[in-house]
Enzyme design. Sequence first.
Site, PDB file in Angstrom:
ATOM      1  CG  ASP A  47      -1.304  33.441  22.708  1.00 27.36           C
ATOM      2  OD1 ASP A  47      -0.520  33.079  21.800  1.00 27.36           O
ATOM      3  OD2 ASP A  47      -2.527  33.586  22.498  1.00 27.36           O
TER       4      ASP A  47
ATOM      5  CG  ASP B 150      -4.890  35.834  22.157  1.00 28.85           C
ATOM      6  OD1 ASP B 150      -4.192  35.958  21.134  1.00 28.85           O
ATOM      7  OD2 ASP B 150      -4.967  34.776  22.802  1.00 28.85           O
TER       8      ASP B 150
ATOM      9  CG  ASP C  63      -7.318  33.535  19.755  1.00 27.51           C
ATOM     10  OD1 ASP C  63      -6.413  34.323  20.052  1.00 27.51           O
ATOM     11  OD2 ASP C  63      -7.117  32.332  19.473  1.00 27.51           O
TER      12      ASP C  63
HETATM   13  O1  RIB Z   1      -2.983  29.714  15.222  1.00 31.76           O
HETATM   14  C1  RIB Z   1      -3.681  30.835  15.689  1.00 31.76           C
HETATM   15  C2  RIB Z   1      -3.574  30.932  17.174  1.00 31.76           C
HETATM   16  O2  RIB Z   1      -2.225  31.155  17.554  1.00 31.76           O
HETATM   17  C3  RIB Z   1      -4.341  32.144  17.742  1.00 31.76           C
HETATM   18  O3  RIB Z   1      -4.724  31.831  19.050  1.00 31.76           O
HETATM   19  C4  RIB Z   1      -3.313  33.225  17.759  1.00 31.76           C
HETATM   20  O4  RIB Z   1      -3.606  34.243  18.713  1.00 31.76           O
HETATM   21  C5  RIB Z   1      -2.094  32.438  18.175  1.00 31.76           C
HETATM   22  O5  RIB Z   1      -2.134  32.304  19.585  1.00 31.76           O
HETATM   23 CA    CA Z   2      -4.134  33.415  20.826  1.00 31.63          CA
END
Ligand code: RIB
Ligand code: CA
Length: 317
Positions: A9, A14, A249
Site C-alpha cells: 500500500d 513500503d 515494512d
Molecule cells: O502499521 C504500519 C503499517 O501500516 C505499515 O505497513 C505502513 O506502511 C502502513 O501500511
Molecule cells: Ca505498508
Amino acid sequence: MSKLIIDVDTGVDDAQAIMMALAAPGVEILGITCCHGNTPLQNVLKNTLRVLKVCNRLDIPVYRGCGEPLLACKRNAGDYHGKDGLGDSPDPDAPGLDLLNGRNAVKAMIKMVKENPGEVTLVATGPLTNLAVAVQLAPNFHEKLKALYIMGGNTESRGNTSVCGEFNFVADTEAAYIVLDRYTCPTYIATWEFSCRSSLPWSFCDTWLAQDTEKAAFMKKISNLSMMRARSADYQKESTAGKGFNSCDTYAMAAAIDNTIITESEEVAVTVELEGTHTRGMMVVDYMEMLKKKHKVTIMKTVDLEKFKNLLMNALK
Ligand code: RIB
Ligand code: CA
C-alpha cells in the site's frame, strides 16, 4: 534465487521495503500487487511506479488490486505518509498508470503462484484485502506458497491507529482475520511492537539518507514529511513508536530476503478480534492454545540490527 511477490500500500516504508528487495542479490520480484491503505489505490499505483522508476526497474509488473476493504470503513494514513502517500513531493515526470499491467492483482497473484508452485514467497506490507480475496477465489492458493511474510498486527495490544489496532489490521480487519485463519503456509509476522523495539537510531537514518546516490536523494525527498513527524517530540511521546527510525515494512522484507536476520521468534496460534469496542483489529495471541488451532505462525521477536542496517544501506546505493 528467491521468488517474491510483494503486496503493498505504497507509502514511504513500503517504498523502502521494495527498494530493499530490489537491491538484494538472489531475489527475483515476480510482480508487485497494490492495495488500498496508506493512501487511496490510485496513489499506491502511482507511488509504486515511481519507486520502480528511480530503481530503473519498470520492467517489474505492477498490478491493480482492491481499492476498498472487505467490510471496514476505508481509511488512509495521510497525516503520516502525506496525502499522496509518498511525502507530498510530486514528480512532474512520474510514470503514468498506462504502465500498469492490465491483469487484476488478485488474479495475477494466483497465476504467478500457480506457475511457480512451492517457490514463491509472498511479502505483504499493507492491508490484507488482496490476500483474503485470493484465498476465496482459489481456496488452495496458500498451499502453493513457499512462505508468507506479513508486516502487521500486534502482540501486546499496542495500537498505532486505534487504541489496540495496528494500521494494516485495522484498515481491513476481516481480511486479516481470513488470512490468519486460512493460510497454512509458513507464516512470519513482523508486528508493530517488534518494529518499535527494533527501531534504529536517527543518526543511522541521517547516514543512510546522506549517501550520494539518486535513490538516497529520492528517499530523502519522499520521507521528509514522515521523518519530521516521527522525530517530533509529541509523536515520540504520544506514539508507541519507540525512540527512533521505525521503517515497519522493511522488517518483514528483510526477514523474507534473509530469514537468519531474525535472531529470536516464537511459534504460536493467532487470530484477529472482529468485534471489540476497543479491540477490533487487535491480534489475539493464543499462548494457552485454547483456540485449538493446528497452524501456528512465527512471530518475530529480535533482529540482527547490523545485518538489517546493511540491507537498508544497500537499498539506496
Ligand atoms: O502499521 C504500519 C503499517 O501500516 C505499515 O505497513 C505502513 O506502511 C502502513 O501500511
Ligand atoms: Ca505498508
